[in-house]
Design an enzyme around this catalytic site. Structure first.
Site, PDB file in Angstrom:
ATOM      1  N   GLY A 194     -15.400  -8.756  15.560  1.00  0.00           N
ATOM      2  CA  GLY A 194     -15.417  -8.792  14.095  1.00  0.00           C
ATOM      3  C   GLY A 194     -14.725  -7.582  13.496  1.00  0.00           C
ATOM      4  N   ARG A 214     -11.933 -17.226  29.942  1.00  0.00           N
ATOM      5  CA  ARG A 214     -12.494 -18.568  29.691  1.00  0.00           C
ATOM      6  C   ARG A 214     -11.880 -19.085  28.392  1.00  0.00           C
ATOM      7  NH1 ARG A 214     -17.126 -21.257  27.759  1.00  0.00           N
ATOM      8  NH2 ARG A 214     -17.753 -22.896  29.191  1.00  0.00           N
ATOM      9  N   ASP A 265     -19.339  -4.971  22.130  1.00  0.00           N
ATOM     10  CA  ASP A 265     -19.767  -5.294  23.499  1.00  0.00           C
ATOM     11  C   ASP A 265     -18.960  -6.439  24.131  1.00  0.00           C
ATOM     12  OD1 ASP A 265     -20.928  -7.124  21.813  1.00  0.00           O
ATOM     13  OD2 ASP A 265     -22.872  -7.140  22.808  1.00  0.00           O
ATOM     14  N   THR A 314     -18.433  -1.160  15.917  1.00  0.00           N
ATOM     15  CA  THR A 314     -19.294  -2.218  15.402  1.00  0.00           C
ATOM     16  C   THR A 314     -20.204  -1.683  14.305  1.00  0.00           C
ATOM     17  OG1 THR A 314     -21.133  -3.750  15.783  1.00  0.00           O
ATOM     18  CG2 THR A 314     -20.944  -1.987  17.361  1.00  0.00           C
ATOM     19  N   ILE A 315     -20.328  -2.473  13.256  1.00  0.00           N
ATOM     20  CA  ILE A 315     -21.269  -2.076  12.195  1.00  0.00           C
ATOM     21  C   ILE A 315     -22.691  -2.119  12.731  1.00  0.00           C
ATOM     22  CG2 ILE A 315     -19.790  -2.849  10.299  1.00  0.00           C
ATOM     23  CD1 ILE A 315     -21.848  -5.250   9.989  1.00  0.00           C
ATOM     24  N   ASP A 316     -22.924  -2.886  13.815  1.00  0.00           N
ATOM     25  CA  ASP A 316     -24.296  -3.083  14.326  1.00  0.00           C
ATOM     26  C   ASP A 316     -24.851  -1.845  15.042  1.00  0.00           C
ATOM     27  OD1 ASP A 316     -23.872  -5.681  13.478  1.00  0.00           O
ATOM     28  OD2 ASP A 316     -23.329  -6.410  15.469  1.00  0.00           O
ATOM     29  N   ASP A 347     -24.808  -1.214  18.113  1.00  0.00           N
ATOM     30  CA  ASP A 347     -25.602  -1.646  19.269  1.00  0.00           C
ATOM     31  C   ASP A 347     -24.873  -1.478  20.608  1.00  0.00           C
ATOM     32  OD1 ASP A 347     -23.693  -3.585  18.917  1.00  0.00           O
ATOM     33  OD2 ASP A 347     -25.054  -5.299  19.078  1.00  0.00           O
ATOM     34  N   ARG A 377     -27.019  -8.345  14.140  1.00  0.00           N
ATOM     35  CA  ARG A 377     -27.224  -9.188  15.327  1.00  0.00           C
ATOM     36  C   ARG A 377     -28.598  -8.965  15.940  1.00  0.00           C
ATOM     37  NH1 ARG A 377     -22.562  -9.736  19.616  1.00  0.00           N
ATOM     38  NH2 ARG A 377     -23.110  -7.553  19.800  1.00  0.00           N
ATOM     39  N   GLU A 381     -31.015  -9.570  10.148  1.00  0.00           N
ATOM     40  CA  GLU A 381     -30.781 -11.007  10.373  1.00  0.00           C
ATOM     41  C   GLU A 381     -31.446 -11.493  11.660  1.00  0.00           C
ATOM     42  OE1 GLU A 381     -26.540 -11.666  10.729  1.00  0.00           O
ATOM     43  OE2 GLU A 381     -26.341 -10.221  12.369  1.00  0.00           O
ATOM     44  N   ARG A 401     -37.381 -13.451  -4.238  1.00  0.00           N
ATOM     45  CA  ARG A 401     -35.965 -13.832  -4.186  1.00  0.00           C
ATOM     46  C   ARG A 401     -35.328 -13.178  -2.963  1.00  0.00           C
ATOM     47  NH1 ARG A 401     -37.299 -16.415  -8.054  1.00  0.00           N
ATOM     48  NH2 ARG A 401     -36.162 -16.752 -10.022  1.00  0.00           N
ATOM     49  N   GLN A 414     -20.920  -6.139   4.130  1.00  0.00           N
ATOM     50  CA  GLN A 414     -21.216  -4.938   4.932  1.00  0.00           C
ATOM     51  C   GLN A 414     -20.060  -4.547   5.849  1.00  0.00           C
ATOM     52  OE1 GLN A 414     -25.683  -5.519   6.278  1.00  0.00           O
ATOM     53  NE2 GLN A 414     -24.708  -7.450   5.756  1.00  0.00           N
ATOM     54  N   ARG A 415     -19.165  -5.485   6.134  1.00  0.00           N
ATOM     55  CA  ARG A 415     -18.031  -5.188   7.021  1.00  0.00           C
ATOM     56  C   ARG A 415     -16.789  -4.809   6.230  1.00  0.00           C
ATOM     57  NH1 ARG A 415     -18.659  -9.821  11.332  1.00  0.00           N
ATOM     58  NH2 ARG A 415     -16.538 -10.357  10.747  1.00  0.00           N
TER      59      ARG A 415
HETATM   60  O1  F6P Z   1     -21.170  -7.816  15.087  1.00  0.00           O
HETATM   61  C1  F6P Z   1     -20.891  -7.684  13.749  1.00  0.00           C
HETATM   62  C2  F6P Z   1     -21.452  -8.839  12.970  1.00  0.00           C
HETATM   63  O2  F6P Z   1     -21.128  -8.662  11.597  1.00  0.00           O
HETATM   64  C3  F6P Z   1     -22.955  -9.069  13.147  1.00  0.00           C
HETATM   65  O3  F6P Z   1     -23.734  -8.172  12.423  1.00  0.00           O
HETATM   66  C4  F6P Z   1     -23.077 -10.504  12.717  1.00  0.00           C
HETATM   67  O4  F6P Z   1     -24.188 -11.136  13.318  1.00  0.00           O
HETATM   68  C5  F6P Z   1     -21.803 -11.113  13.242  1.00  0.00           C
HETATM   69  O5  F6P Z   1     -20.865 -10.055  13.392  1.00  0.00           O
HETATM   70  C6  F6P Z   1     -21.207 -12.161  12.331  1.00  0.00           C
HETATM   71  O6  F6P Z   1     -20.059 -12.649  12.932  1.00  0.00           O
HETATM   72  P1  F6P Z   1     -19.045 -13.652  12.200  1.00  0.00           P
HETATM   73  O7  F6P Z   1     -18.227 -12.855  11.238  1.00  0.00           O
HETATM   74  O8  F6P Z   1     -18.245 -14.198  13.302  1.00  0.00           O
HETATM   75  O9  F6P Z   1     -19.876 -14.688  11.495  1.00  0.00           O
END
Ligand code: F6P
Length: 373
Positions: free
Chosen positions: A16, A84, A128, A150-152, A154, A196, A247, A291, A299-300
């Site tokens: 991403g 793959r 990853d 990665t924004i995550d 992780d 994630r 999420e 709500r 966020q990205r």
């Molecule tokens: O890994 C970054 C991330 O933004 C996660 O936080 C999120 O679950 C996922 O990518 C969303 O991916 P996509 O843009 O393919 O829907």
């Protein structure tokens, strides 16, 4: 460590998009040209560009003025796996259904594509999934240097990935803004953030935004505890609550909320929807108006924070320096305040999640934040 001097490299971004990708590309290309006089190639759209032999020479001017720009000038893909790779069957050869998908290992073609252009090393900027594939390429003899994106946050082996600080800043700003409606309308507002299977964004943005409840995958919640907590606040005259939900958060004994399943994809589960689900559940058990706001790809996006620009520049520069010192098949990391690296083979297949006793979890609990337990 010293071997044959590298003269030509390629750089690619996988997975991403993420704030700071361009800052890394800039640091890699400028260091390569300024300090080592290397020839640099930019692979388009991640591993897909390698598979389809799409890459172009990158010159100094191509990477000037991109430090603050979000996204990636190279393009990216999070579905192309060279080991793959789907190839649709059009003719319906014997034993196959017409139009069905077959998977092929096209990694040898990718190696040949690089060899044909005289490219001796590949800088892979990614998370990853990108690193797992990079580790497979390393086993095939390619010289790889990974940069942790990665924004995550992780990715295993590094204390921090670039992009995370920007995502946390964006999410915290959104939480600050949601406070207005929550307090004016006496509502429970639930802000769903990305991450994630890890709760880093929710934990950091939640603490920074003063969330009342933070829900993360690593600490499964009990819905009744959230309701009890929110009603307790109302009882004390606090007529609104802010909940930040990762999420990937899930109830004790429950499952993560999946918005879409994509068969055959390297990323077969798309998470999303915990926010609206919680809004219904909490409204039901508390009688309060609830709500949900899903922040999603906001966020990205956008310009990286100064912290991420600095991190990205240091990561890109370190990747080049280590490569030119003869190191290969490593991921550049920031560990205990020091830039270093660890073997890609140690990173592949592992992730870094929030420990239950993490300092920030303990601090949040100490200031009265609930984790729904
Ligand atoms: O890994 C970054 C991330 O933004 C996660 O936080 C999120 O679950 C996922 O990518 C969303 O991916 P996509 O843009 O393919 O829907």
């Amino acid at each position: 460590m010293a071997g044959k001097r590298i003269r030509s490299i390629a750089v690619m971004t996988g997975g991403g998009d993420c704030p700071g990708l361009n800052a890394v590309i800039r640091a890699v290309v400028k260091t390569a040209i300024n300090r080592y006089g290397l020839e640099v190639w930019g692979v388009q759209d991640g591993y897909l560009g390698l598979i389809e032999n799409r890459m172009e020479r990158l010159e100094y001017n191509d990477v000037s003025n991109i430090l603050t720009v979000g996204g990636t000038i190279l393009g990216t893909s999070n579905v192309a796996n060279p080991f793959r790779f789907p190839s649709p069957t059009r003719s319906g050869a014997a034993g196959q259904d017409k139009g069905s998908i077959q998977y092929k290992d096209v990694s040898d073609d990718c190696v040949r594509v690089l060899e044909a252009r005289g490219i001796e090393a590949l800088i892979c900027i990614g998370g990853d999934g990108t690193m797992a594939t990079a580790a497979q390429f390393a086993q095939k003899g390619l010289t790889i240097m990974g940069v942790p994106k990665t924004i995550d946050n992780d990715l295993y082996g590094t204390d921090v990935t670039f992009g995370f600080d920007t995502a946390v800043t964006t999410a915290a700003e959104a939480i600050d803004k949601v406070h207005t409606t929550a307090s004016s309308h006496h509502r429970v507002m639930i802000v769903e953030v990305m991450g994630r299977y890890a709760g880093w964004i929710a934990l950091h943005a939640g603490v920074a935004g003063g969330a009342d409840v933070i829900l993360i995958p690593e600490i499964p919640y009990t819905p009744a505890k959230i309701c009890e907590y929110v009603l307790g606040r109302s009882g004390r005259g606090k007529r609104f609550s802010i909940i930040v939900a990762a999420e990937g958060a899930k109830a004790k004994g429950g499952q993560m909320v999946v918005s879409k399943r994509i068969a055959g994809s390297p990323d077969p589960i798309r998470l999303g929807g915990i926010g609206p689900r919680l809004a219904d559940e909490i409204a039901e058990c508390t009688g309060l108006e609830c709500r949900a706001v899903i922040l999603g790809h906001v966020q990205r996006g956008g310009t990286p924070t100064p912290y991420d620009r600095i991190l990205a520049t240091n990561f890109g520069h370190t990747a080049l320096e280590l490569l030119m010192k003869g190191l290969k098949n490593h991921l550049v990391v920031l560990k205990d305040g020091r830039y270093s690296s660890i073997p890609l083979a140690r990173v592949a297949g592992r992730t870094k999640t929030v420990p239950r006793n993490h300092t920030l979890v303990r601090a949040a609990i100490a200031v009265g934040t609930s984790f729904g337990v």
